[in-house]
Scaffold this active site. Sequence first.
Site: not given
Length: 122
Positions: A10, A34
Amino acid sequence: LSRADVILHDALSLSIDEIKLIVPSTCQIINVGKRGDSAKSWKQQDIDELLLQYALEKGKEESSVPKYNTIVRLKGGDPFLFGRTYTEINALSSNSIPYHVTFGLSSCVAGVHMAGIPLTDA
């Protein structure tokens, strides 16, 4: 991390260079984070499929031996808090792929501990 063949990470506070200090030189490091920008962010279904792609890929032709033995899905903090971990686990489970979750420490707990404030007190 020191045995990882592939890391899907991530958007972390760690830089790629810091991750590279820990992992083998042959490890593939892929940012699937994200950031709220849908044009630049990975869709969860694509992350699930990428996990499966690496987990199911075999070594040499006609081999039943996986090409990648250790695939790490690296997240910051608690993987079940905003982590979309369930869909990833479901994708692996549905394909009979073994997995292990190593729990992190959520900032909602770590912050108060760092300040010396107990969450419970007798």
